[in-house]
Design a protein around this motif. Structure first.
Motif, short mmCIF file in Angstrom:
data_model
loop_
_atom_site.label_atom_id
_atom_site.label_comp_id
_atom_site.label_asym_id
_atom_site.label_seq_id
_atom_site.Cartn_x
_atom_site.Cartn_y
_atom_site.Cartn_z
N THR A 1 -11.43 5.01 13.91
CA THR A 1 -11.54 6.43 13.82
C THR A 1 -12.90 7.21 13.38
O THR A 1 -13.32 7.93 13.80
CB THR A 1 -10.46 7.00 12.59
N ASN B 1 -17.95 11.65 18.73
CA ASN B 1 -17.79 13.10 18.90
C ASN B 1 -18.80 13.77 18.27
O ASN B 1 -19.53 14.77 19.14
CB ASN B 1 -16.68 13.44 18.19
N LEU C 1 -14.94 19.80 14.22
CA LEU C 1 -14.46 19.40 15.33
C LEU C 1 -14.51 18.00 15.83
O LEU C 1 -13.63 17.18 16.12
CB LEU C 1 -14.74 20.41 16.39
N SER D 1 -12.11 14.98 14.46
CA SER D 1 -10.96 14.83 15.19
C SER D 1 -10.71 13.29 15.51
O SER D 1 -11.53 12.35 15.62
CB SER D 1 -10.89 15.62 16.64
N THR D 2 -9.49 12.89 15.55
CA THR D 2 -9.23 11.52 16.01
C THR D 2 -9.18 11.22 17.37
O THR D 2 -8.85 10.09 17.94
CB THR D 2 -7.88 11.11 15.30
N LEU E 1 -13.45 13.66 22.34
CA LEU E 1 -13.69 14.85 22.69
C LEU E 1 -14.38 14.74 24.08
O LEU E 1 -14.38 15.65 24.87
CB LEU E 1 -14.65 15.69 21.91
#
Length: 117
Positions: free
Chosen positions: A15, A22, A65, A68-69, A72
């Motif tokens: 994660t 990301n 943003l 996020s897990t 992207l």
């Protein structure tokens, strides 16, 4: 119990690494969009609306943003012709031109599909 803890640690590490990727991707994407919107749209494979959104995002929005897990960014090399273009050409400039043509054709085809819907 030991195995559960190890799995949880691996999940936490993954994660965190996804968040790092990301963040780097979002910052690079925003930089590209601000420098040359049309080229960024082509290189990133994004729409004008998404380019506008990226250009106007604050650092805190990007960071939120990026946390996020879900990854992207994604590979756009989904089919055999694109992969084969990477290894078949001996000349770097020819290889880049071939890849650009294939990616542009994919984008045009996806836009036509979007217009038809």
């Amino acid at each position: 119990m030991e195995l559960d803890r190890e799995v949880a640690e691996i999940d936490t590490q993954i994660t965190r690494e996804i968040g790092d990727i990301n963040l780097a991707y979002m910052l690079l994407a925003q930089k590209l969009v601000k420098q040359d919107r049309a080229e960024a749209m082509f290189r990133l494979g994004i729409s004008r609306e998404l380019a506008d959104l990226l250009a106007n995002m604050s650092l805190s929005q990007i960071m939120k943003l990026a946390a996020s897990t879900f990854l992207l960014c994604s590979f756009r090399l989904h089919d055999h012709p694109v992969f084969s273009a990477m290894g078949d050409e001996k000349e770097s400039l020819m290889q880049q031109a071939h890849m650009s043509i294939l990616m542009a054709a994919r984008r045009i085809n996806s836009e036509k599909v979007g217009e038809a819907a």
